[in-house]
Design an enzyme around this catalytic site. Structure first.
Site, PDB file in Angstrom:
ATOM      1  N   CYS A 138       0.815  -1.203   0.000  1.00  0.00           N
ATOM      2  CA  CYS A 138       0.000   0.000   0.000  1.00  0.00           C
ATOM      3  C   CYS A 138       0.843   1.244   0.000  1.00  0.00           C
ATOM      4  CB  CYS A 138      -0.926  -0.006   1.214  1.00  0.00           C
ATOM      5  SG  CYS A 138      -1.700   1.570   1.563  1.00  0.00           S
ATOM      6  N   GLY A 139       1.691   1.393   0.984  1.00  0.00           N
ATOM      7  CA  GLY A 139       2.570   2.548   1.037  1.00  0.00           C
ATOM      8  C   GLY A 139       2.055   3.667   1.892  1.00  0.00           C
TER       9      GLY A 139
END
Length: 470
Positions: A311-312
């Protein structure tokens, strides 16, 4: 303002915008015929998109802004047609020239021109051209607004042997207006039409962007358009609590919320209700109610959630925070396209983990002459880039004096990490997302994607670097 079967319309009431800017403009809409393209196989104006001809789409797009309408370089029953001027066979500018002369003779002040084979034309096309000077959409130079007094100048331009649209723009001092949010497709081939049709069916999940293709063999750069998957922040709320913001394509979002809750262990199938989605500033919000027994886990995870490889930005509870402004990169890349090709050819020998496992991404920092200075690998593309940037800092490397090469898809967070690190250029092996392109342009990052042995897609070139050698 008019039907397609009329060329001249009665004077219209002065609009509020016109009353604020001076005398009302009286505008003739000019549709520039696409002709019989050998690559297309027929008259493109008859080609169907969404069950309507391309010509019909063009009429619907520009007619509401015009006081009259003509078709240049082609004929259709029920639509006034003009013959090219000075004579046929001189390209699309001859159609525009005929429209300018006709408009001046009939009391119009301006011509709003659009090719019939460029779509989707924005319904508010005229709003791109608020002034009286000649102006065109950048990269689509036959979509423009032209004062009628340019007719004689354009005719002299054509009689002098000039057919180049770019030369005409320079000669008449036309402004080049940036396009809006979505790029336009020039329908030159059946594949272009198929691409337009498919992307329409995908709705908000796809966008068009104008790009260039760089050919490493001859250094030539050609213009084109590419469909890219849309990437936006999607805020997920369970039981009224902001749980996470994920980067996702804005399609099937209710399925996304249900599957996300299931895979997070928050609820079983059939325990979720009140599903709903709405578009917010910069992204989307998805809401669902889970059973009361899920609330403690929702509250606990919403407080403690950490970033994950896929996702980050998980844990960010604000779409605005996910799209925090980027400070543009100050450094300017200075290299020839051959340096990119050289670095790509050498990357594989620097991927020890990737060669052994076939399951790792690589991030390489390359000098402007194409030498690979440093490489880091990881199962996550974000992690590989973070490792590389950390190594550059620890080794004292000048991050402004090189570019990053990634064996990965070009996502928004990779662009942001590169910009914030002060690296002026990013090259990726796979395609970009829409948000990656938007953020690269915001951050003044030179961005190439789909880098192959023969070509690369020039996604953003703020300094004109790729066109200097052609």
């Amino acid at each position: 303002m008019l039907s397609a079967s009329h060329c001249i319309a009665p004077p219209q009431p002065q609009s509020k915008a016109d009353s604020m800017t001076g005398p009302r403009r009286r505008i003739l809409g000019a549709l520039i015929g696409g002709g019989r393209s050998r690559r297309f196989g027929c008259d493109k104006s008859d080609a169907l998109w969404q069950g309507r001809t391309l010509l019909d789409h063009a009429i619907r797009a520009i007619a509401p802004a015009c006081d009259g309408l003509v078709l240049c370089g082609a004929k259709r029953e029920g639509l006034a047609s003009l013959r090219d001027r000075p004579h046929e066979g001189m390209g699309p500018l001859a159609g525009l020239c005929a429209a300018l002369y006709h408009a001046g003779e009939e009391g119009y002040t301006h011509v709003l021109s659009a090719p019939i084979d460029v779509h989707p034309l924005p319904p508010d096309l005229l709003e791109n051209f608020p002034g009286d000077r000649p102006a065109v959409l950048d990269r689509h130079w036959l979509i423009g607004l032209w004062p009628c007094h340019l007719a004689e100048q354009l005719e002299r331009h054509l009689q002098g042997g000039e057919r180049s649209v770019v030369s005409w723009l320079d000669g008449c001092g036309a402004a080049r207006v940036p396009q809006g949010a979505n790029g336009l497709v020039n329908v030159n081939t059946p594949f272009d039409l198929e691409l337009l049709e498919m992307s329409t069916s995908l709705g908000s999940a796809v966008r068009f962007f104008d790009t260039d293709v760089l050919n490493f063999d001859n250094g030539q750069v050609t213009s084109g358009v590419r469909a890219v998957p849309v990437e936006v922040p999607v805020a997920i709320e369970f039981n009224g609590v902001g749980y996470a913001v994920m980067m996702a394509s804005p399609s099937d979002l209710e399925d996304f919320a249900v599957g996300f809750a299931l895979s997070e262990g928050l609820a079983d199938a059939g325990e979720m209700d009140a599903l709903g989605t709405f578009e917010a500033e910069g992204g989307w919000v998805v809401r669902a109610n889970l059973p009361p027994g899920s609330l403690p886990a929702i509250l606990d995870r919403a407080r403690t959630r950490v970033s994950e490889s896929g996702c980050g930005i998980c844990g960010i509870e604000s779409i605005a925070a996910a799209l925090a402004p980027l400070e543009p990169v100050e450094a300017i890349p200075r290299l020839r396209p051959a340096a990119i090709h050289k670095a790509m050819g050498a990357l594989r020998q620097h991927q020890a983990l990737g060669r052994v496992t076939g399951a790792a991404h690589a991030a390489a920092f390359c000098s402007f002459d194409g030498e690979i200075v440093c490489t880091r690998e990881d199962v996550g593309r974000h992690n590989a880039l973070d490792k590389l940037l950390g190594a550059l800092v620890r080794q004292g490397e000048d991050r402004a004096n090189g570019f990053v090469l990634l064996s990965a898809r070009c996502s928004q967070e990779l662009v942001e990490k590169t910009v914030r690190a002060g690296v002026p250029m990013l090259v990726t092996i796979s395609a970009p997302s829409s948000l990656a392109i938007i953020r690269a342009r915001e951050g003044q990052l030179t961005l190439l994607a789909l880098a192959r042995s023969d070509t690369a897609l020039v996604v953003n070139d703020p300094h004109g670097l790729m066109r200097k050698d052609v």
